[in-house]
Write a protein that holds these residues in place. Structure first.
Motif, PDB file in Angstrom:
ATOM      1  N   ASP A  93      22.748   5.731  58.165  1.00  0.00           N
ATOM      2  CA  ASP A  93      21.901   6.368  59.165  1.00  0.00           C
ATOM      3  C   ASP A  93      20.996   7.394  58.494  1.00  0.00           C
ATOM      4  O   ASP A  93      21.041   7.578  57.286  1.00  0.00           O
ATOM      5  N   ARG A  94      20.185   8.081  59.292  1.00  0.00           N
ATOM      6  CA  ARG A  94      19.176   9.002  58.773  1.00  0.00           C
ATOM      7  C   ARG A  94      19.695  10.411  58.522  1.00  0.00           C
ATOM      8  O   ARG A  94      19.020  11.223  57.916  1.00  0.00           O
ATOM      9  N   SER A  95      20.863  10.739  58.994  1.00  0.00           N
ATOM     10  CA  SER A  95      21.383  12.103  58.898  1.00  0.00           C
ATOM     11  C   SER A  95      22.279  12.268  57.679  1.00  0.00           C
ATOM     12  O   SER A  95      23.086  11.406  57.373  1.00  0.00           O
ATOM     13  N   SER A  96      22.146  13.408  57.025  1.00  0.00           N
ATOM     14  CA  SER A  96      23.046  13.705  55.904  1.00  0.00           C
ATOM     15  C   SER A  96      24.262  14.514  56.363  1.00  0.00           C
ATOM     16  O   SER A  96      25.126  14.840  55.556  1.00  0.00           O
ATOM     17  N   ASP A  97      24.344  14.817  57.662  1.00  0.00           N
ATOM     18  CA  ASP A  97      25.485  15.555  58.195  1.00  0.00           C
ATOM     19  C   ASP A  97      26.751  14.702  58.106  1.00  0.00           C
ATOM     20  O   ASP A  97      26.739  13.518  58.450  1.00  0.00           O
ATOM     21  N   THR A 135      17.467   8.491  49.414  1.00  0.00           N
ATOM     22  CA  THR A 135      16.286   8.701  50.252  1.00  0.00           C
ATOM     23  C   THR A 135      16.587   9.570  51.463  1.00  0.00           C
ATOM     24  O   THR A 135      15.752   9.713  52.349  1.00  0.00           O
ATOM     25  N   GLY A 136      17.794  10.137  51.515  1.00  0.00           N
ATOM     26  CA  GLY A 136      18.233  10.925  52.666  1.00  0.00           C
ATOM     27  C   GLY A 136      19.123  10.094  53.558  1.00  0.00           C
ATOM     28  O   GLY A 136      19.119   8.872  53.508  1.00  0.00           O
ATOM     29  N   GLY A 137      19.902  10.767  54.342  1.00  0.00           N
ATOM     30  CA  GLY A 137      20.845  10.075  55.197  1.00  0.00           C
ATOM     31  C   GLY A 137      22.150   9.822  54.461  1.00  0.00           C
ATOM     32  O   GLY A 137      22.388  10.348  53.376  1.00  0.00           O
ATOM     33  N   LYS A 138      22.975   8.995  55.066  1.00  0.00           N
ATOM     34  CA  LYS A 138      24.286   8.700  54.489  1.00  0.00           C
ATOM     35  C   LYS A 138      24.696   7.272  54.813  1.00  0.00           C
ATOM     36  O   LYS A 138      24.133   6.643  55.717  1.00  0.00           O
ATOM     37  N   CYS A 139      25.691   6.816  54.076  1.00  0.00           N
ATOM     38  CA  CYS A 139      26.319   5.524  54.344  1.00  0.00           C
ATOM     39  C   CYS A 139      27.813   5.786  54.503  1.00  0.00           C
ATOM     40  O   CYS A 139      28.416   6.443  53.661  1.00  0.00           O
ATOM     41  N   ILE A 140      28.370   5.297  55.587  1.00  0.00           N
ATOM     42  CA  ILE A 140      29.818   5.390  55.803  1.00  0.00           C
ATOM     43  C   ILE A 140      30.374   3.979  55.692  1.00  0.00           C
ATOM     44  O   ILE A 140      29.938   3.077  56.394  1.00  0.00           O
ATOM     45  N   SER A 141      31.343   3.825  54.774  1.00  0.00           N
ATOM     46  CA  SER A 141      32.024   2.532  54.592  1.00  0.00           C
ATOM     47  C   SER A 141      33.482   2.716  54.958  1.00  0.00           C
ATOM     48  O   SER A 141      34.104   3.708  54.570  1.00  0.00           O
TER      49      SER A 141
END
Length: 147
Positions: A93-97, A135-141
């Motif tokens: 998603d676009r958020s780094s939170d 590029t910003g955001g995060k990935c949750i696996s």
């Protein structure tokens, strides 16, 4: 051995003309991608999966995609990999939170609406990774066992 499946949105016919948007826009699309990946893997390997375990994987998929939509500015990428005895779902998603678990009640003792998705993911998945994206955001696996 690992199989990776990317999905394309089935929301609009023009999606085929826009290959740079290969992620599902709705939790239902993501769940279908997980079901398809697991079914293909089981056909190819002549193995079965536990229905309850698949339900857990679908719930984790729903929670991750819903959280990306509600709290992360939308799903920017999605992958599902069937790895050994489990399924890995990756949602960007676009958020780094970082995800947080909220108490079920607020400071005045009133029940909160929502706030249960992240604890559900943490309960059902064996391996959860939150990775910042360049590029910003995060990935949750999250890996959910299928046995």
């Amino acid at each position: 051995m690992c199989e990776q499946h990317s999905t394309e949105s089935a929301l609009e016919p023009s999606a085929a003309r826009h290959p740079r948007h290969p992620c599902p826009c709705r939790p239902a699309d993501a769940r279908r991608a997980v079901e398809q990946a697991v079914a293909e893997r089981c056909r190819a390997t002549h193995t079965d999966y536990d229905e309850d375990a698949l339900s857990d994987a679908l719930l984790v998929t729903s929670e991750l995609t819903t959280n990306a939509i509600l709290h992360g500015g939308g799903v920017t990428d999605f992958h599902v990999d069937v790895v050994g005895p489990g399924v890995r779902v990756s949602v960007s998603d676009r958020s780094s939170d970082l995800p947080v678990a909220l108490a079920p009640v607020d400071q005045e003792g009133r029940w909160r609406a929502g706030g249960r998705g992240w604890p559900i993911v943490r309960l059902l998945a064996d391996d959860i990774r939150v990775t910042g994206l360049p590029t910003g955001g995060k990935c949750i696996s999250a890996v959910v066992p299928l046995t």
